[in-house]
Design a protein around this motif. Structure first.
Motif, PDB file in Angstrom:
ATOM      1  N   GLU A   1       0.838  -1.218   0.000  1.00 58.45           N
ATOM      2  CA  GLU A   1       0.000   0.000   0.000  1.00 58.45           C
ATOM      3  C   GLU A   1       0.867   1.261   0.000  1.00 58.45           C
ATOM      4  N   THR A   2       2.057   1.183   0.586  1.00 56.53           N
ATOM      5  CA  THR A   2       2.966   2.343   0.563  1.00 56.53           C
ATOM      6  C   THR A   2       3.497   2.561  -0.853  1.00 56.53           C
ATOM      7  N   LEU A   3       3.872   1.456  -1.511  1.00 54.18           N
ATOM      8  CA  LEU A   3       4.339   1.582  -2.898  1.00 54.18           C
ATOM      9  C   LEU A   3       3.224   2.152  -3.770  1.00 54.18           C
ATOM     10  N   GLU A   4       1.994   1.708  -3.518  1.00 53.14           N
ATOM     11  CA  GLU A   4       0.870   2.205  -4.320  1.00 53.14           C
ATOM     12  C   GLU A   4       0.678   3.717  -4.117  1.00 53.14           C
ATOM     13  N   GLU A   5       0.772   4.164  -2.869  1.00 52.23           N
ATOM     14  CA  GLU A   5       0.668   5.614  -2.575  1.00 52.23           C
ATOM     15  C   GLU A   5       1.727   6.398  -3.342  1.00 52.23           C
ATOM     16  N   GLN A   6       2.944   5.838  -3.354  1.00 52.91           N
ATOM     17  CA  GLN A   6       4.060   6.522  -4.027  1.00 52.91           C
ATOM     18  C   GLN A   6       3.849   6.563  -5.548  1.00 52.91           C
ATOM     19  N   LEU A   7       3.392   5.445  -6.116  1.00 51.71           N
ATOM     20  CA  LEU A   7       3.152   5.400  -7.570  1.00 51.71           C
ATOM     21  C   LEU A   7       2.030   6.349  -7.963  1.00 51.71           C
ATOM     22  N   LYS A   8       1.016   6.414  -7.095  1.00 51.29           N
ATOM     23  CA  LYS A   8      -0.118   7.308  -7.349  1.00 51.29           C
ATOM     24  C   LYS A   8       0.385   8.765  -7.340  1.00 51.29           C
ATOM     25  N   TYR A   9       1.235   9.059  -6.362  1.00 54.87           N
ATOM     26  CA  TYR A   9       1.773  10.424  -6.243  1.00 54.87           C
ATOM     27  C   TYR A   9       2.615  10.770  -7.483  1.00 54.87           C
ATOM     28  N   ILE A  10       3.423   9.818  -7.920  1.00 55.23           N
ATOM     29  CA  ILE A  10       4.262  10.033  -9.110  1.00 55.23           C
ATOM     30  C   ILE A  10       3.394  10.345 -10.328  1.00 55.23           C
ATOM     31  N   SER A  11       2.352   9.519 -10.541  1.00 61.00           N
ATOM     32  CA  SER A  11       1.544   9.719 -11.759  1.00 61.00           C
ATOM     33  C   SER A  11       0.665  10.962 -11.656  1.00 61.00           C
ATOM     34  N   GLU A  12       0.170  11.267 -10.470  1.00 58.65           N
ATOM     35  CA  GLU A  12      -0.715  12.442 -10.334  1.00 58.65           C
ATOM     36  C   GLU A  12       0.054  13.763 -10.389  1.00 58.65           C
ATOM     37  N   ASN A  13       1.358  13.712 -10.138  1.00 52.89           N
ATOM     38  CA  ASN A  13       2.128  14.955 -10.114  1.00 52.89           C
ATOM     39  C   ASN A  13       3.072  15.109 -11.311  1.00 52.89           C
ATOM     40  N   GLY A  14       2.840  14.312 -12.323  1.00 50.69           N
ATOM     41  CA  GLY A  14       3.543  14.505 -13.598  1.00 50.69           C
ATOM     42  C   GLY A  14       5.010  14.150 -13.624  1.00 50.69           C
ATOM     43  N   TYR A  15       5.442  13.242 -12.740  1.00 53.96           N
ATOM     44  CA  TYR A  15       6.839  12.802 -12.805  1.00 53.96           C
ATOM     45  C   TYR A  15       6.976  11.706 -13.857  1.00 53.96           C
ATOM     46  N   ASP A  16       8.196  11.584 -14.408  1.00 53.55           N
ATOM     47  CA  ASP A  16       8.455  10.578 -15.439  1.00 53.55           C
ATOM     48  C   ASP A  16       9.351   9.493 -14.857  1.00 53.55           C
ATOM     49  N   THR A  17       8.835   8.274 -14.722  1.00 56.98           N
ATOM     50  CA  THR A  17       9.722   7.199 -14.278  1.00 56.98           C
ATOM     51  C   THR A  17      10.603   6.786 -15.458  1.00 56.98           C
ATOM     52  N   ILE A  18      11.880   6.617 -15.166  1.00 58.67           N
ATOM     53  CA  ILE A  18      12.843   6.263 -16.228  1.00 58.67           C
ATOM     54  C   ILE A  18      13.618   5.019 -15.815  1.00 58.67           C
ATOM     55  N   TYR A  19      14.167   4.313 -16.809  1.00 51.34           N
ATOM     56  CA  TYR A  19      15.085   3.210 -16.516  1.00 51.34           C
ATOM     57  C   TYR A  19      16.460   3.806 -16.203  1.00 51.34           C
ATOM     58  N   ILE A  20      17.264   3.033 -15.457  1.00 56.18           N
ATOM     59  CA  ILE A  20      18.613   3.529 -15.155  1.00 56.18           C
ATOM     60  C   ILE A  20      19.418   3.763 -16.439  1.00 56.18           C
ATOM     61  N   ASP A  21      19.222   2.893 -17.432  1.00 54.96           N
ATOM     62  CA  ASP A  21      20.016   3.090 -18.663  1.00 54.96           C
ATOM     63  C   ASP A  21      19.551   4.300 -19.474  1.00 54.96           C
ATOM     64  N   GLU A  22      18.558   5.019 -18.963  1.00 58.18           N
ATOM     65  CA  GLU A  22      18.141   6.264 -19.622  1.00 58.18           C
ATOM     66  C   GLU A  22      18.813   7.495 -18.986  1.00 58.18           C
ATOM     67  N   LEU A  23      19.712   7.281 -18.040  1.00 58.51           N
ATOM     68  CA  LEU A  23      20.416   8.430 -17.445  1.00 58.51           C
ATOM     69  C   LEU A  23      21.239   9.173 -18.497  1.00 58.51           C
ATOM     70  N   ASP A  24      21.479   8.498 -19.622  1.00 57.58           N
ATOM     71  CA  ASP A  24      22.186   9.142 -20.739  1.00 57.58           C
ATOM     72  C   ASP A  24      21.243   9.928 -21.646  1.00 57.58           C
ATOM     73  N   ASP A  25      19.942   9.754 -21.443  1.00 57.43           N
ATOM     74  CA  ASP A  25      18.949  10.358 -22.354  1.00 57.43           C
ATOM     75  C   ASP A  25      17.979  11.275 -21.612  1.00 57.43           C
ATOM     76  N   LEU A  26      18.488  11.997 -20.648  1.00 58.61           N
ATOM     77  CA  LEU A  26      17.568  12.768 -19.787  1.00 58.61           C
ATOM     78  C   LEU A  26      16.923  13.951 -20.491  1.00 58.61           C
ATOM     79  N   TYR A  27      17.441  14.328 -21.673  1.00 57.47           N
ATOM     80  CA  TYR A  27      16.832  15.440 -22.408  1.00 57.47           C
ATOM     81  C   TYR A  27      15.392  15.125 -22.811  1.00 57.47           C
ATOM     82  N   LYS A  28      15.034  13.839 -22.756  1.00 58.01           N
ATOM     83  CA  LYS A  28      13.669  13.439 -23.136  1.00 58.01           C
ATOM     84  C   LYS A  28      12.648  13.765 -22.050  1.00 58.01           C
ATOM     85  N   TYR A  29      13.136  14.079 -20.855  1.00 58.37           N
ATOM     86  CA  TYR A  29      12.229  14.184 -19.708  1.00 58.37           C
ATOM     87  C   TYR A  29      12.274  15.554 -19.035  1.00 58.37           C
ATOM     88  N   ASP A  30      11.179  15.875 -18.331  1.00 54.99           N
ATOM     89  CA  ASP A  30      11.132  17.119 -17.561  1.00 54.99           C
ATOM     90  C   ASP A  30      11.370  16.853 -16.074  1.00 54.99           C
TER      91      ASP A  30
END
Ligand SMILES: [Zn+2]
Length: 297
Positions: free
Chosen positions: A102-131
């Motif tokens: 339920e804690t993970l669910e709260e966190q995922l809900k917060y992430i999606s409701e507040n416009g954050y972009d979850t990324i894979y670690i191998d995307e640390l080289d491609d951060l220009y794609k995200y805000d």
């Protein structure tokens, strides 16, 4: 005399006619001119619109300009480290490693409701794609990831990276090859290496470390058919030999702690810091880390 008057009248008549013709022409000129001008403006306008809508070449140019990869970007990215997503930790000693679903669910809900972009670690080289990038990582995993975390990631359509100990695959309470394949095929989870045995790397010989790095990578790639490019040091322990070896096989190496990743400070891709998402982390603490996420040029 009569003829003269007639001639004079004729002349007046002709002059009047000429004047009328001239006036009509002048009026016609202005009327036509204004209509033509309007037409020309309209046509040019339409032409301009047509060019921007219809020319694929121009569209490509505009796109290329808009999405051009910047030469240098800076970013701060909170990378959370989870272990087990499970309500009841039973007799396990490291109770803080067990986050309630339920804690993970709260966190995922917060992430999606507040416009954050979850990324894979191998995307640390491609951060220009995200805000507002954020990364979720799960170490060790066991079957709890499949049972309790994976369904929530799918529900909220959020990405994660998981670190697998390859000698444990198909073992008791551990993930099976079929589950790993299903997880990888979801497109929401990248599967990366957490070594073969989860022993302390800094106590191993060069050959032992090489085997841990190479064989775990090959095993995972053969199961998922996807490239493995991130290495996660068990309990955060590694040494210079580790770094010397993995630079030839991996793009990133992950620590256990260290706080929010800052591209201007954490310049070594094999020493990426993380934040411990433990059982007692409140949603407001979680949110305060997220608030530090940003990408700037
Ligand atoms: Zn671990």
């Amino acid at each position: 005399m009569e003829n003269k008057v007639k001639k004079s009248n004729n002349l007046k008549y002709i002059i009047l006619c000429l004047l009328i013709i001239i006036l009509i022409n002048i009026a016609g000129y202005f009327i036509l001119n204004s209509v033509f001008e309007e037409d020309i403006v309209t046509n040019i306008g339409e032409k301009k619109i047509d060019i921007s809508i219809q020319s694929d070449e121009e569209l490509q140019l505009v796109k290329a300009e808009k999405f051009e990869i910047p030469e240098h970007i800076s970013a701060t990215v909170p990378i959370f480290m989870y272990h087990f997503i499970l309500d009841d930790y039973g007799n396990f000693p490291d109770t803080e490693n067990f986050l309630k679903p339920e804690t993970l669910e709260e966190q995922l809900k917060y992430i999606s409701e507040n416009g954050y972009d979850t990324i894979y670690i191998d995307e640390l080289d491609d951060l220009y794609k995200y805000d507002k990038p954020v990364a979720l990582t799960f170490d060790d995993c066991f079957v709890y990831f499949y049972d309790n975390a994976f369904p929530l990631l799918k529900k909220y359509n959020q990405k994660a990276t998981i670190f697998i100990i390859t000698d444990y695959i198909n073992g008791e309470n551990y993930l099976t090859e079929d589950q790993l394949k299903e997880i990888a095929d979801s497109g929401l989870v990248k599967i990366e290496s957490h070594t073969k045995t989860h022993d302390y790397l800094d106590e191993m010989t060069y050959e032992e470390q090489l085997e841990q790095a190479v064989e775990s990578k090959e095993r995972l790639e053969s199961i998922t058919g996807q490239e493995v490019s991130v290495y996660c040091y068990p309990t955060g322990r590694y040494n210079q030999t580790t770094l010397d070896i993995i630079k030839d096989y991996y793009d990133f190496g992950l620590e256990m702690l260290g706080g929010v990743y800052d591209s201007d400070v954490d310049t070594n891709p094999y020493q990426i810091p993380r934040i411990y998402a433990n059982r007692s982390m409140s949603l407001s603490t979680f949110a305060s880390y997220l608030a530090q996420s940003r990408v700037y040029y």
